[in-house]
Design a protein around this motif. Structure first.
Motif, PDB file in Angstrom:
ATOM      1  N   ILE A 187     -13.837   1.794   2.383  1.00 19.96           N
ATOM      2  CA  ILE A 187     -12.511   1.269   2.066  1.00 19.96           C
ATOM      3  C   ILE A 187     -11.663   1.376   3.330  1.00 19.96           C
ATOM      4  O   ILE A 187     -11.847   2.286   4.131  1.00 19.96           O
ATOM      5  N   ASP A 188     -10.752   0.450   3.492  1.00 18.17           N
ATOM      6  CA  ASP A 188      -9.855   0.474   4.637  1.00 18.17           C
ATOM      7  C   ASP A 188      -9.009   1.752   4.570  1.00 18.17           C
ATOM      8  O   ASP A 188      -8.392   2.029   3.532  1.00 18.17           O
ATOM      9  N   LYS A 242      -6.131   2.497   5.669  1.00 17.89           N
ATOM     10  CA  LYS A 242      -4.721   2.250   5.316  1.00 17.89           C
ATOM     11  C   LYS A 242      -4.570   2.027   3.809  1.00 17.89           C
ATOM     12  O   LYS A 242      -3.627   2.522   3.199  1.00 17.89           O
ATOM     13  N   ASP A 243      -5.493   1.285   3.222  1.00 21.51           N
ATOM     14  CA  ASP A 243      -5.451   1.077   1.765  1.00 21.51           C
ATOM     15  C   ASP A 243      -5.645   2.389   1.014  1.00 21.51           C
ATOM     16  O   ASP A 243      -4.984   2.644   0.010  1.00 21.51           O
ATOM     17  N   ALA A 244      -6.557   3.214   1.482  1.00 20.07           N
ATOM     18  CA  ALA A 244      -6.807   4.505   0.833  1.00 20.07           C
ATOM     19  C   ALA A 244      -5.551   5.370   0.866  1.00 20.07           C
ATOM     20  O   ALA A 244      -5.203   6.006  -0.132  1.00 20.07           O
ATOM     21  N   ARG A 245      -4.847   5.375   1.997  1.00 14.70           N
ATOM     22  CA  ARG A 245      -3.625   6.171   2.109  1.00 14.70           C
ATOM     23  C   ARG A 245      -2.550   5.630   1.169  1.00 14.70           C
ATOM     24  O   ARG A 245      -1.852   6.387   0.505  1.00 14.70           O
ATOM     25  N   ARG A 246      -2.424   4.317   1.109  1.00 10.44           N
ATOM     26  CA  ARG A 246      -1.430   3.715   0.201  1.00 10.44           C
ATOM     27  C   ARG A 246      -1.713   4.106  -1.250  1.00 10.44           C
ATOM     28  O   ARG A 246      -0.803   4.410  -2.014  1.00 10.44           O
ATOM     29  N   ARG A 247      -2.970   4.089  -1.633  1.00 10.98           N
ATOM     30  CA  ARG A 247      -3.339   4.458  -3.006  1.00 10.98           C
ATOM     31  C   ARG A 247      -2.982   5.917  -3.290  1.00 10.98           C
ATOM     32  O   ARG A 247      -2.460   6.240  -4.356  1.00 10.98           O
ATOM     33  N   ARG A 248      -3.281   6.790  -2.331  1.00 11.92           N
ATOM     34  CA  ARG A 248      -2.954   8.205  -2.535  1.00 11.92           C
ATOM     35  C   ARG A 248      -1.452   8.409  -2.615  1.00 11.92           C
ATOM     36  O   ARG A 248      -0.954   9.183  -3.418  1.00 11.92           O
ATOM     37  N   SER A 302       0.811   6.312  -3.639  1.00 12.61           N
ATOM     38  CA  SER A 302       1.425   5.714  -4.826  1.00 12.61           C
ATOM     39  C   SER A 302       1.153   6.506  -6.099  1.00 12.61           C
ATOM     40  O   SER A 302       1.801   6.273  -7.114  1.00 12.61           O
TER      41      SER A 302
END
Length: 86
Positions: A71-72, A74-80, A82
């Motif tokens: 997974i990207d 940046k996407d993983a960080r955004r998910r965490r 949120s």
């Protein structure tokens, strides 16, 4: 010389210490380690720095077998970020 060859997956890893002659290459270390990375391996690193199969090794090096990102980051960080905090 002794070199450690490492392959990691989520929640587990394998590490093999191999003995090689002086002036051995990264490819020789990977072959001797016999780790079952197969098609998962997309690159190599020595202590986190990208390397090629022809890179000469030094005593004590840690060869890392790299896999493609699942997974990207940046996407993983955004998910965490949120997720509601407890």
């Amino acid at each position: 010389m002794k070199v450690e060859v490492v392959m990691a997956w989520p929640r587990r890893h394998e590490a093999v210490v191999v003995e090689l002659p002086e002036h051995a290459t990264l490819a020789q270390a990977v072959e001797k380690a016999g780790l079952s990375g197969g098609d998962e391996v997309t690159g190599y690193a020595i202590f986190g720095i990208n390397a090629e199969a022809t890179t000469p090794l030094r005593d004590g090096d840690r060869v890392e077998l790299l896999r493609a990102l699942q997974i990207d980051p940046k996407d993983a960080r955004r998910r965490r970020a949120s997720k509601p905090k407890r």
